[in-house]
Design a protein around this motif. Structure first.
Motif: not given
Ligand code: GRF
Length: 202
Positions: A172, A13-14, A175, A83-84, A10-11, A105-106
């Motif tokens: 997040l 960010s991690n 994270e 990472a996601g 996905g995005s 994991h969130p």
């Protein structure tokens, strides 16, 4: 310096947190970014930072996804960071990278994890059950889902006024601290797994 492949869905960010960390190009280099779906912003982040990036499309490779990723990175990286990444790695890649794959994991594992528990669904469940604390977990990846030895956890408060999005944002932030820290510890050989539990060696 350990060579790292970051797997995303996905995005990213991690991934960005790993790119921005001072540990990058000291403890580790990011040599590959691989997404299991096309067109995600994480691929753009890799491009903008001069990192080789590939799509191994889960809809194309299906059960062969893990083997296709292994073909790309075998003998080219030392560590894999999820990472996601929303697909489950299976088979030979788990053997080739035993105790060298970490995931973020969130939630505070063993709560709110396992099959079907990912992304915003995690935070919706935390809010729904009225938990007062949540957070994130970095763990080693084994053959299960969110089930490997826990490396680091970060906690956040859950407020009555929270909704899933406000909680997701707060988690997040943690994270982005926990994942680079855990990778740095792994690259410095400071993580020892003893009877299924991780000891951080000073
Ligand atoms: C993060 O919440 C991570 O914990 C979960 O999926 C999300 C991915 O976010 N596995 P990003 O793609 O790193 O922004």
């Amino acid at each position: 310096m350990y060579r790292v492949a970051v797997l995303i869905s996905g995005s990213g960010s991690n991934l960005q947190a790993l790119i921005d960390s001072p540990a990058r190009n000291t403890s580790y280099s990011i040599d590959y970014v691989i997404s299991d779906r096309p067109g995600v912003y994480g691929l753009k982040r890799a491009e903008l930072n001069g990192i080789k990036n590939y799509v191994v499309d889960r809809k194309v490779y299906k059960a062969a996804l893990s083997d296709e990723i292994l073909k790309l990175i075998k003998d080219k990286v030392d560590i894999i960071v999820l990472a996601g990444f929303l697909s489950i790695l299976r088979g030979e890649i788990l053997v080739a990278f035993t105790n060298k794959i970490i995931n973020i994991h969130p939630s505070l594992i063993p709560s709110f994890c396992g099959s079907g528990m990912y992304g915003i669904k995690v935070h919706e469940s935390v809010i729904q059950c009225g938990a007062k604390v949540s957070g994130c977990t970095v763990h080693f990846v084994d053959a299960g889902t969110d089930s490997g030895p826990i490396i680091l956890q970060k906690t956040v408060p859950v407020y009555f006024e929270d909704d899933a999005l406000s909680l997701q944002k707060r988690v997040l932030e943690q994270e982005h601290i926990a994942l680079p820290k855990a990778l740095d510890l792994l690259c410095k050989d400071r993580l020892k797994i003893i009877d299924g539990r991780v000891k951080i060696i000073d």
